[in-house]
Design a protein around this motif. Structure first.
Motif, PDB file in Angstrom:
ATOM      1  N   MET A   1      -0.720  -1.693 -21.875  1.00  0.00           N
ATOM      2  CA  MET A   1       0.382  -1.082 -21.135  1.00  0.00           C
ATOM      3  C   MET A   1       1.705  -1.586 -21.696  1.00  0.00           C
ATOM      4  N   SER A   2       2.613  -0.669 -22.060  1.00  0.00           N
ATOM      5  CA  SER A   2       3.895  -1.062 -22.621  1.00  0.00           C
ATOM      6  C   SER A   2       4.761  -1.729 -21.565  1.00  0.00           C
ATOM      7  N   LYS A   3       5.761  -2.496 -22.040  1.00  0.00           N
ATOM      8  CA  LYS A   3       6.658  -3.182 -21.105  1.00  0.00           C
ATOM      9  C   LYS A   3       7.421  -2.184 -20.247  1.00  0.00           C
ATOM     10  N   THR A   4       7.778  -1.038 -20.839  1.00  0.00           N
ATOM     11  CA  THR A   4       8.519  -0.028 -20.082  1.00  0.00           C
ATOM     12  C   THR A   4       7.687   0.511 -18.920  1.00  0.00           C
ATOM     13  N   VAL A   5       6.420   0.858 -19.208  1.00  0.00           N
ATOM     14  CA  VAL A   5       5.537   1.382 -18.164  1.00  0.00           C
ATOM     15  C   VAL A   5       5.254   0.310 -17.124  1.00  0.00           C
ATOM     16  N   LEU A   6       5.041  -0.943 -17.573  1.00  0.00           N
ATOM     17  CA  LEU A   6       4.784  -2.036 -16.638  1.00  0.00           C
ATOM     18  C   LEU A   6       5.977  -2.239 -15.705  1.00  0.00           C
ATOM     19  N   THR A   7       7.182  -2.142 -16.253  1.00  0.00           N
ATOM     20  CA  THR A   7       8.385  -2.246 -15.420  1.00  0.00           C
ATOM     21  C   THR A   7       8.426  -1.130 -14.390  1.00  0.00           C
ATOM     22  N   GLY A   8       8.026   0.067 -14.814  1.00  0.00           N
ATOM     23  CA  GLY A   8       7.969   1.200 -13.887  1.00  0.00           C
ATOM     24  C   GLY A   8       6.971   0.963 -12.771  1.00  0.00           C
ATOM     25  N   VAL A   9       5.819   0.386 -13.094  1.00  0.00           N
ATOM     26  CA  VAL A   9       4.794   0.092 -12.090  1.00  0.00           C
ATOM     27  C   VAL A   9       5.300  -0.948 -11.090  1.00  0.00           C
ATOM     28  N   LEU A  10       5.888  -2.037 -11.611  1.00  0.00           N
ATOM     29  CA  LEU A  10       6.398  -3.099 -10.740  1.00  0.00           C
ATOM     30  C   LEU A  10       7.516  -2.584  -9.845  1.00  0.00           C
ATOM     31  N   SER A  11       8.387  -1.732 -10.396  1.00  0.00           N
ATOM     32  CA  SER A  11       9.461  -1.140  -9.597  1.00  0.00           C
ATOM     33  C   SER A  11       8.892  -0.275  -8.481  1.00  0.00           C
ATOM     34  N   THR A  12       7.835   0.473  -8.786  1.00  0.00           N
ATOM     35  CA  THR A  12       7.221   1.349  -7.799  1.00  0.00           C
ATOM     36  C   THR A  12       6.553   0.547  -6.685  1.00  0.00           C
ATOM     37  N   VAL A  13       5.834  -0.514  -7.044  1.00  0.00           N
ATOM     38  CA  VAL A  13       5.194  -1.367  -6.038  1.00  0.00           C
ATOM     39  C   VAL A  13       6.254  -1.990  -5.125  1.00  0.00           C
ATOM     40  N   PHE A  14       7.354  -2.457  -5.733  1.00  0.00           N
ATOM     41  CA  PHE A  14       8.441  -3.037  -4.940  1.00  0.00           C
ATOM     42  C   PHE A  14       9.064  -1.991  -4.033  1.00  0.00           C
ATOM     43  N   ALA A 233       7.804   5.541 -16.203  1.00  0.00           N
ATOM     44  CA  ALA A 233       6.358   5.748 -16.284  1.00  0.00           C
ATOM     45  C   ALA A 233       5.974   7.121 -15.749  1.00  0.00           C
ATOM     46  N   PRO A 234       4.914   7.721 -16.299  1.00  0.00           N
ATOM     47  CA  PRO A 234       4.432   9.018 -15.801  1.00  0.00           C
ATOM     48  C   PRO A 234       3.955   8.900 -14.357  1.00  0.00           C
ATOM     49  N   VAL A 235       4.106   9.976 -13.598  1.00  0.00           N
ATOM     50  CA  VAL A 235       3.730   9.921 -12.185  1.00  0.00           C
ATOM     51  C   VAL A 235       2.227   9.757 -11.997  1.00  0.00           C
ATOM     52  N   SER A 236       1.424  10.206 -12.955  1.00  0.00           N
ATOM     53  CA  SER A 236      -0.024  10.049 -12.821  1.00  0.00           C
ATOM     54  C   SER A 236      -0.436   8.580 -12.927  1.00  0.00           C
ATOM     55  N   ILE A 237       0.393   7.749 -13.562  1.00  0.00           N
ATOM     56  CA  ILE A 237       0.149   6.304 -13.591  1.00  0.00           C
ATOM     57  C   ILE A 237       0.618   5.678 -12.287  1.00  0.00           C
ATOM     58  N   LEU A 238       1.766   6.126 -11.794  1.00  0.00           N
ATOM     59  CA  LEU A 238       2.370   5.507 -10.610  1.00  0.00           C
ATOM     60  C   LEU A 238       1.695   5.928  -9.302  1.00  0.00           C
ATOM     61  N   ALA A 239       1.091   7.116  -9.268  1.00  0.00           N
ATOM     62  CA  ALA A 239       0.552   7.671  -8.019  1.00  0.00           C
ATOM     63  C   ALA A 239      -0.380   6.717  -7.269  1.00  0.00           C
ATOM     64  N   PRO A 240      -1.380   6.097  -7.929  1.00  0.00           N
ATOM     65  CA  PRO A 240      -2.289   5.221  -7.167  1.00  0.00           C
ATOM     66  C   PRO A 240      -1.591   4.021  -6.527  1.00  0.00           C
ATOM     67  N   PHE A 241      -0.448   3.606  -7.075  1.00  0.00           N
ATOM     68  CA  PHE A 241       0.237   2.437  -6.532  1.00  0.00           C
ATOM     69  C   PHE A 241       0.921   2.744  -5.197  1.00  0.00           C
ATOM     70  N   ILE A 272      -8.053  -0.976  -2.945  1.00  0.00           N
ATOM     71  CA  ILE A 272      -6.725  -0.515  -3.367  1.00  0.00           C
ATOM     72  C   ILE A 272      -6.216  -1.371  -4.529  1.00  0.00           C
ATOM     73  N   PHE A 273      -6.429  -2.686  -4.418  1.00  0.00           N
ATOM     74  CA  PHE A 273      -6.056  -3.591  -5.505  1.00  0.00           C
ATOM     75  C   PHE A 273      -6.842  -3.247  -6.777  1.00  0.00           C
ATOM     76  N   ALA A 274      -8.127  -2.920  -6.615  1.00  0.00           N
ATOM     77  CA  ALA A 274      -8.967  -2.551  -7.754  1.00  0.00           C
ATOM     78  C   ALA A 274      -8.450  -1.290  -8.432  1.00  0.00           C
ATOM     79  N   ALA A 275      -7.906  -0.359  -7.629  1.00  0.00           N
ATOM     80  CA  ALA A 275      -7.352   0.872  -8.195  1.00  0.00           C
ATOM     81  C   ALA A 275      -6.173   0.553  -9.111  1.00  0.00           C
ATOM     82  N   GLY A 276      -5.314  -0.372  -8.673  1.00  0.00           N
ATOM     83  CA  GLY A 276      -4.176  -0.768  -9.502  1.00  0.00           C
ATOM     84  C   GLY A 276      -4.609  -1.458 -10.770  1.00  0.00           C
ATOM     85  N   VAL A 277      -5.600  -2.339 -10.662  1.00  0.00           N
ATOM     86  CA  VAL A 277      -6.116  -3.042 -11.836  1.00  0.00           C
ATOM     87  C   VAL A 277      -6.752  -2.052 -12.806  1.00  0.00           C
TER      88      VAL A 277
END
Length: 291
Positions: A1-14, A233-241, A272-277
């Motif tokens: 996972m690229s740093k950009t996408v990871l930042t998007g995931v962390l921002s979404t969780v927050f 990040a693409p919405v299909s990556i962010l959706a499960p979060f 739910i945690f497993a889905a994110g992992v």
């Protein structure tokens, strides 16, 4: 996972943590004042924050923004989602309402293919399904005997409206600054809720109005984090979060109201945690396979 996408995931969780905190504040407020009044104060507070930061430049940019049309549509979708959700909440229990509303991540993933032309690999579909199963387990939906009814359809309709608005956000997020989008979105929401105050306005104490304004501050931070996540990040990556907000809801319920989760809640949270992992590992090893 690229740093950009990871930042998007962390921002979404927050963002979903902040939205859960906002919902907790709304739960306090609805005892004394109508939802329409809360939404209006919330929107006005966010607009004030955006203008204070961006000054007249953000007003000018918003007035001439190329995404004004899509933002009007998105604001209508959000407004409709809230109306359906809160009306369904009058008749449905938390377990039923939460599970039905969490059909949204599945719909978001589905819509990402035809609307955003995203390539959704099987690993993302798996993550969405695992997350939804986690929600069903955590809310003990299987033991409720839920039947098809008008409130059920309202909850599902709320999920549809939210899913479409989220996909639309991804399209606008790539073409406009976050603060401008926030200004436009909340201006239209204030415009939609404002006229209803003539019928629904209820005198409130300064402490109640202060809490409503604080809800706006929390929502502003949440919107900023969500908008920025969508840019990265693409919405299909962010959706499960989005499912993580259920975990935050149970944590806040325990800390604020002393609601002790049952065993099924912990099992659901683990899923739910497993889905994110699953998403994170799938993106990481998928990129390695490509390279």
């Amino acid at each position: 996972m690229s740093k950009t996408v990871l930042t998007g995931v962390l921002s979404t969780v927050f963002a979903y943590f902040l939205f859960s905190l906002q919902d907790a504040a709304v739960k306090w407020l609805v005892v004394g004042i109508p939802v329409m009044q809360i939404l209006f104060v919330r929107s006005v507070t966010i607009i004030a924050i955006c203008v204070a930061i961006g000054r007249k430049e953000v007003v000018i940019e918003a007035a001439h923004s190329p995404v004004r049309g899509p933002m009007i549509i998105r604001s209508l979708l959000l407004f409709s989602a809230w109306l359906c959700y809160y009306n369904a909440a009058r008749w449905l229990g938390l377990a039923e309402l939460t599970t039905l509303y969490y059909a949204a991540p599945i719909l978001i993933t589905l819509l990402a293919v035809p609307i955003l032309k995203e390539d959704v690999p099987p690993i993302r579909w798996l993550a969405v399904v695992i997350g939804f199963v986690g929600v069903v387990v955590a809310t003990d939906l299987l033991g409720t005997g839920l039947a098809i009814s008008w409130p059920v359809w309202l909850a599902l309709l709320a999920a549809v409206f939210w899913a479409i608005s989220t996909v639309l956000l991804r399209k606008t997020a790539l073409h406009e600054r976050t603060i401008v989008q926030m200004t436009l979105s909340n201006f239209f929401l204030a415009l939609f809720t404002g006229p209803a105050l003539y019928f629904y306005w209820t005198p409130a104490s300064l402490s109640t109005l202060a809490l409503a304004s604080l809800t706006g501050v929390i929502a502003a931070l949440g919107q900023y984090a969500m908008f920025e996540g969508m840019r990265r990040a693409p919405v299909s990556i962010l959706a499960p979060f989005e499912y993580t907000s259920l975990i935050w809801a149970f944590v806040l319920g325990l800390l604020i109201w002393g609601d002790v989760p049952k065993h099924n809640v912990f099992l659901g949270a683990a899923l739910i945690f497993a889905a994110g992992v699953t998403i994170i590992l799938g993106e990481r090893f998928g990129r390695r396979a490509v390279s």
